[in-house]
Design a protein around this motif. Structure first.
Motif, PDB file in Angstrom:
ATOM      1  N   GLY A  12       0.901  -1.133  -0.045  1.00  0.00           N
ATOM      2  CA  GLY A  12       0.028   0.160   0.194  1.00  0.00           C
ATOM      3  C   GLY A  12       0.825   1.355   0.084  1.00  0.00           C
ATOM      4  O   GLY A  12       0.629   2.045   0.695  1.00  0.00           O
ATOM      5  N   ALA A  14       1.722   3.647  -2.017  1.00  0.00           N
ATOM      6  CA  ALA A  14       1.142   4.811  -2.633  1.00  0.00           C
ATOM      7  C   ALA A  14      -0.017   5.411  -1.751  1.00  0.00           C
ATOM      8  O   ALA A  14      -0.569   6.519  -2.312  1.00  0.00           O
ATOM      9  CB  ALA A  14       0.554   4.456  -3.991  1.00  0.00           C
ATOM     10  N   GLU A  43       2.245  -2.499  -4.660  1.00  0.00           N
ATOM     11  CA  GLU A  43       1.139  -1.967  -4.816  1.00  0.00           C
ATOM     12  C   GLU A  43       0.292  -2.547  -6.051  1.00  0.00           C
ATOM     13  O   GLU A  43       0.725  -3.539  -6.505  1.00  0.00           O
ATOM     14  CB  GLU A  43       1.255  -0.382  -5.481  1.00  0.00           C
ATOM     15  CG  GLU A  43       1.243   0.847  -4.391  1.00  0.00           C
ATOM     16  CD  GLU A  43      -0.304   0.787  -3.866  1.00  0.00           C
ATOM     17  OE1 GLU A  43      -1.294   0.120  -4.421  1.00  0.00           O
ATOM     18  OE2 GLU A  43      -0.429   1.470  -2.736  1.00  0.00           O
ATOM     19  N   ILE A  44      -1.167  -2.281  -5.883  1.00  0.00           N
ATOM     20  CA  ILE A  44      -1.852  -2.919  -6.855  1.00  0.00           C
ATOM     21  C   ILE A  44      -1.522  -2.172  -8.366  1.00  0.00           C
ATOM     22  O   ILE A  44      -1.117  -1.050  -8.190  1.00  0.00           O
ATOM     23  CB  ILE A  44      -3.479  -2.468  -6.658  1.00  0.00           C
ATOM     24  CG1 ILE A  44      -3.511  -1.292  -6.340  1.00  0.00           C
ATOM     25  CG2 ILE A  44      -3.862  -3.470  -5.588  1.00  0.00           C
ATOM     26  CD1 ILE A  44      -5.138  -1.064  -6.223  1.00  0.00           C
ATOM     27  N   VAL A  88       0.428  -2.479   4.980  1.00  0.00           N
ATOM     28  CA  VAL A  88      -0.390  -1.275   5.219  1.00  0.00           C
ATOM     29  C   VAL A  88      -1.627  -1.370   4.223  1.00  0.00           C
ATOM     30  O   VAL A  88      -2.791  -0.953   4.710  1.00  0.00           O
ATOM     31  CB  VAL A  88       0.325  -0.137   4.927  1.00  0.00           C
ATOM     32  CG1 VAL A  88      -0.501   1.031   4.942  1.00  0.00           C
ATOM     33  CG2 VAL A  88       1.807  -0.072   5.854  1.00  0.00           C
ATOM     34  N   ILE A 109      -6.491 -10.236   0.023  1.00  0.00           N
ATOM     35  CA  ILE A 109      -5.058  -9.754  -0.001  1.00  0.00           C
ATOM     36  C   ILE A 109      -4.101 -10.507   0.839  1.00  0.00           C
ATOM     37  O   ILE A 109      -3.067 -10.792   0.579  1.00  0.00           O
ATOM     38  CB  ILE A 109      -5.428  -8.265   0.325  1.00  0.00           C
ATOM     39  CG1 ILE A 109      -6.088  -7.451  -0.601  1.00  0.00           C
ATOM     40  CG2 ILE A 109      -4.050  -7.607   0.832  1.00  0.00           C
ATOM     41  CD1 ILE A 109      -6.519  -6.136  -0.416  1.00  0.00           C
ATOM     42  N   GLN A 113      -0.482 -12.564   0.434  1.00  0.00           N
ATOM     43  CA  GLN A 113       0.707 -12.074   1.174  1.00  0.00           C
ATOM     44  C   GLN A 113       1.417 -12.963   2.071  1.00  0.00           C
ATOM     45  O   GLN A 113       2.424 -13.205   2.141  1.00  0.00           O
ATOM     46  CB  GLN A 113       0.290 -10.741   1.678  1.00  0.00           C
ATOM     47  CG  GLN A 113       0.027  -9.744   0.503  1.00  0.00           C
ATOM     48  CD  GLN A 113      -0.289  -8.141   0.974  1.00  0.00           C
ATOM     49  OE1 GLN A 113      -0.115  -7.871   2.124  1.00  0.00           O
ATOM     50  NE2 GLN A 113      -0.436  -7.472   0.125  1.00  0.00           N
ATOM     51  N   VAL A 130      -0.920  -3.432   9.778  1.00  0.00           N
ATOM     52  CA  VAL A 130      -1.585  -2.165  10.019  1.00  0.00           C
ATOM     53  C   VAL A 130      -2.790  -2.209   9.347  1.00  0.00           C
ATOM     54  O   VAL A 130      -3.872  -1.507   9.709  1.00  0.00           O
ATOM     55  CB  VAL A 130      -0.424  -0.930   9.251  1.00  0.00           C
ATOM     56  CG1 VAL A 130      -1.290   0.508   9.446  1.00  0.00           C
ATOM     57  CG2 VAL A 130       0.792  -0.793  10.254  1.00  0.00           C
ATOM     58  N   ALA A 134      -6.929  -5.083  11.305  1.00  0.00           N
ATOM     59  CA  ALA A 134      -5.670  -5.282  11.541  1.00  0.00           C
ATOM     60  C   ALA A 134      -5.434  -6.726  11.981  1.00  0.00           C
ATOM     61  O   ALA A 134      -4.470  -7.649  11.658  1.00  0.00           O
ATOM     62  CB  ALA A 134      -4.677  -4.192  12.052  1.00  0.00           C
ATOM     63  N   MET A 156      -1.071  -3.841  14.658  1.00  0.00           N
ATOM     64  CA  MET A 156      -0.557  -2.529  15.352  1.00  0.00           C
ATOM     65  C   MET A 156      -1.624  -2.114  16.336  1.00  0.00           C
ATOM     66  O   MET A 156      -2.679  -1.732  15.774  1.00  0.00           O
ATOM     67  CB  MET A 156      -0.208  -1.554  14.348  1.00  0.00           C
ATOM     68  CG  MET A 156       0.077  -0.236  14.818  1.00  0.00           C
ATOM     69  SD  MET A 156       1.176   0.669  13.597  1.00  0.00           S
ATOM     70  CE  MET A 156      -0.466   1.831  13.242  1.00  0.00           C
ATOM     71  N   LEU A 159      -0.830   2.895  17.985  1.00  0.00           N
ATOM     72  CA  LEU A 159      -1.273   4.140  17.615  1.00  0.00           C
ATOM     73  C   LEU A 159      -2.288   4.379  18.864  1.00  0.00           C
ATOM     74  O   LEU A 159      -2.362   5.347  19.655  1.00  0.00           O
ATOM     75  CB  LEU A 159      -1.990   4.294  16.374  1.00  0.00           C
ATOM     76  CG  LEU A 159      -2.846   5.490  15.988  1.00  0.00           C
ATOM     77  CD1 LEU A 159      -1.926   6.664  16.134  1.00  0.00           C
ATOM     78  CD2 LEU A 159      -3.359   5.336  14.848  1.00  0.00           C
TER      79      LEU A 159
HETATM   80  P1  NAD Z   1      -5.014   4.487   1.471  1.00  0.00           P
HETATM   81  O1  NAD Z   1      -6.327   4.059   0.902  1.00  0.00           O
HETATM   82  O2  NAD Z   1      -4.540   5.621   1.535  1.00  0.00           O
HETATM   83  O3  NAD Z   1      -3.968   3.602   0.818  1.00  0.00           O
HETATM   84  C1  NAD Z   1      -3.893   2.069   0.803  1.00  0.00           C
HETATM   85  C2  NAD Z   1      -3.021   1.770  -0.272  1.00  0.00           C
HETATM   86  O4  NAD Z   1      -3.102   0.431  -0.320  1.00  0.00           O
HETATM   87  C3  NAD Z   1      -3.705   1.919  -1.732  1.00  0.00           C
HETATM   88  O5  NAD Z   1      -2.813   2.802  -2.327  1.00  0.00           O
HETATM   89  C4  NAD Z   1      -4.136   0.750  -2.478  1.00  0.00           C
HETATM   90  O6  NAD Z   1      -3.733   1.016  -3.703  1.00  0.00           O
HETATM   91  C5  NAD Z   1      -3.095  -0.182  -1.709  1.00  0.00           C
HETATM   92  N1  NAD Z   1      -3.554  -1.574  -1.812  1.00  0.00           N
HETATM   93  C6  NAD Z   1      -4.746  -1.941  -1.618  1.00  0.00           C
HETATM   94  N2  NAD Z   1      -4.685  -3.236  -1.963  1.00  0.00           N
HETATM   95  C7  NAD Z   1      -3.356  -3.859  -2.144  1.00  0.00           C
HETATM   96  C8  NAD Z   1      -2.677  -4.962  -2.305  1.00  0.00           C
HETATM   97  N3  NAD Z   1      -3.434  -6.050  -2.641  1.00  0.00           N
HETATM   98  N4  NAD Z   1      -1.434  -5.055  -2.309  1.00  0.00           N
HETATM   99  C9  NAD Z   1      -0.676  -3.839  -2.233  1.00  0.00           C
HETATM  100  N5  NAD Z   1      -1.321  -2.869  -2.100  1.00  0.00           N
HETATM  101  C10 NAD Z   1      -2.537  -2.644  -2.075  1.00  0.00           C
HETATM  102  O7  NAD Z   1      -5.225   3.948   3.016  1.00  0.00           O
HETATM  103  P2  NAD Z   1      -4.066   4.285   4.191  1.00  0.00           P
HETATM  104  O8  NAD Z   1      -4.811   5.527   4.727  1.00  0.00           O
HETATM  105  O9  NAD Z   1      -2.704   4.675   3.976  1.00  0.00           O
HETATM  106  O10 NAD Z   1      -4.636   3.115   5.386  1.00  0.00           O
HETATM  107  C11 NAD Z   1      -3.865   1.868   5.046  1.00  0.00           C
HETATM  108  C12 NAD Z   1      -4.731   1.046   5.970  1.00  0.00           C
HETATM  109  O11 NAD Z   1      -4.390   1.187   7.336  1.00  0.00           O
HETATM  110  C13 NAD Z   1      -6.452   1.112   5.961  1.00  0.00           C
HETATM  111  O12 NAD Z   1      -6.906  -0.123   6.138  1.00  0.00           O
HETATM  112  C14 NAD Z   1      -6.419   1.801   7.362  1.00  0.00           C
HETATM  113  O13 NAD Z   1      -7.993   1.390   7.753  1.00  0.00           O
HETATM  114  C15 NAD Z   1      -5.469   1.268   8.291  1.00  0.00           C
HETATM  115  N6  NAD Z   1      -5.200   2.007   9.456  1.00  0.00           N
HETATM  116  C16 NAD Z   1      -4.595   1.317  10.456  1.00  0.00           C
HETATM  117  C17 NAD Z   1      -4.405   2.062  11.608  1.00  0.00           C
HETATM  118  C18 NAD Z   1      -3.904   1.032  12.882  1.00  0.00           C
HETATM  119  O14 NAD Z   1      -3.768   1.776  14.039  1.00  0.00           O
HETATM  120  N7  NAD Z   1      -3.750  -0.180  12.758  1.00  0.00           N
HETATM  121  C19 NAD Z   1      -4.352   3.237  11.794  1.00  0.00           C
HETATM  122  C20 NAD Z   1      -4.755   4.077  10.655  1.00  0.00           C
HETATM  123  C21 NAD Z   1      -4.934   3.384   9.395  1.00  0.00           C
END
Ligand code: NAD
Ligand code: LMR
Length: 329
Positions: A12, A14, A43-44, A88, A109, A113, A130, A134, A156, A159
């Protein structure tokens, strides 16, 4: 002496957390100021170009510790030889999507992985999930990596831990460094339980220092547990820089250890401690020693804490059963 770079894979890459995370990894905050890193960005296909843009910016920073960047949409390539895997990228919940749909989409996903990590990761691989949900995403990946020790898969809650530190410090007019032994128990969700009964503030039990059960129950716990939603409401997007910061903290502690006399919170594979069913990936008080997270043992859990830990663990059991029913584990 030139050290061999550590392979760090970010999925993820990007996305918004990726953007806040990669520059800190490359500048030495993840592993330390003398550890070179090689980044692998997964990334996708549709987002590979954006990841390439981020890589151009990373180049433009001329980080002395950054020994290279590879970008791919293939999980096998991304995890080949990986030492630290930061998972992520995840499928967010969209309108009309049921919880089961979300778990299923994420299974699509995290299963491949996990398999790719199993097939190609370095012997010392450490995985931090993340992407939400999660804990259960981490469980899915772990279940598909039978050759990797289960303890290397974590999710995680750092946070949530950091959020709880800040809320408590504000309430008591102390600094976050005055607070030790705070714990987040359970799921990274609104059922999580931030525990002030084992936390200490300048040596005093935090719940006693607060001396305000109403605040603890009706302000502190819900503020911490619902902070993610409050950020989304205020920012129009979920937390990114603070999530990236917590991911850095989680891995840094894991590799470099937690300070003597303190612990932190991480979702790790349960060994049955505190009545949490064995195998669930649930948040506990943990210390990091010799590169391993270990659950802090022997804490007394009173009825108030017991009920809250049990409620969050019950949610994790439900999620596990749902992904089992979907054939994802
Ligand atoms: P985002 O949508 O900005 O980015 C997610 C990225 O993941 C995108 O670029 C997408 O293209 C990519 N992606 C999707 N499927 C994929 C795959 N199979 N392989 C590789 N990349 C892939 O989201 P974000 O704001 O960066 O958040 C990411 C994740 O983290 C979300 O699930 C969000 O809910 C989670 N999050 C968790 C916590 C925590 O405390 N655990 C905190 C904040 C956000
Ligand atoms: C957070 O805690 O900030 C996120 O998990 C919220 C979310 O739903 O992405």
């Amino acid at each position: 002496m030139t050290r061999t770079p550590v392979n760090v894979t970010v999925t993820g890459a990007a996305g918004q957390i990726g953007y806040a995370l990669l520059f800190r990894i490359a500048s030495g905050h993840l592993l330390g100021p003398d550890v070179p890193v090689r980044l692998r960005l997964l990334e996708i296909p549709q987002a590979v170009k954006a990841a390439e843009g981020t890589a151009m910016e990373l180049d433009d920073c001329a980080f002395p510790l950054l020994s290279g960047i590879d970008i791919t949409d293939d999980a096998k390539t991304a995890f080949d030889g990986v030492n630290i895997a930061l998972l992520v990228g995840a499928r967010p919940r969209t309108k009309g999507m049921e919880r089961g749909d979300l778990l299923e989409a994420n299974g699509g996903i995290f299963k491949p992985q996990g398999e790719a990590i199993n097939a190609g990761a370095a012997d010392d691989v450490r995985v931090l999930v993340v992407g939400n949900p999660a804990n259960t995403n981490a469980l899915i990946a772990q279940q598909h990596a039978p050759d990797v020790p289960a303890e290397r898969f974590t999710a995680m809650t750092r946070l949530d831990h950091n959020r709880a530190l800040s809320q408590l410090a504000k309430k008591l007019g102390v600094t976050v460094s005055d607070i030790k032994k705070l714990t987040i128990w359970g799921n990274h969700s609104a059922t999580q339980y931030p525990d002030l009964f084992h936390a200490e503030v300048n040596g005093q039990v935090a719940a006693q220092a607060v001396n305000d059960q109403d605040w603890l129950e009706n302000t502190f716990i819900p503020t911490v547990a619902k902070r993610g939603a409050a950020i989304i409401e205020a920012r129009g997007a979920s937390s990114a820089a603070s999530a990236a910061n917590a991911a850095i903290d989680h891995v840094y502690s894991w590799v470099n250890g937690t300070p003597e006399g303190d612990w932190t919170s991480a979702a790790v594979v349960s060994d049955g401690s505190y009545g949490v069913p064995e195998g669930l990936i649930s948040s506990f008080p943990v210390v990091a020693k010799d590169g391993r997270y270990e659950i802090v043992q022997g804490l007394e859990i009173d009825d108030f804490s017991r009920a809250r830990i049990d409620a969050s663990v019950a949610e994790l059991v439900e999620e596990r059963d749902a992904v089992k029913a979907l054939g994802l584990i």
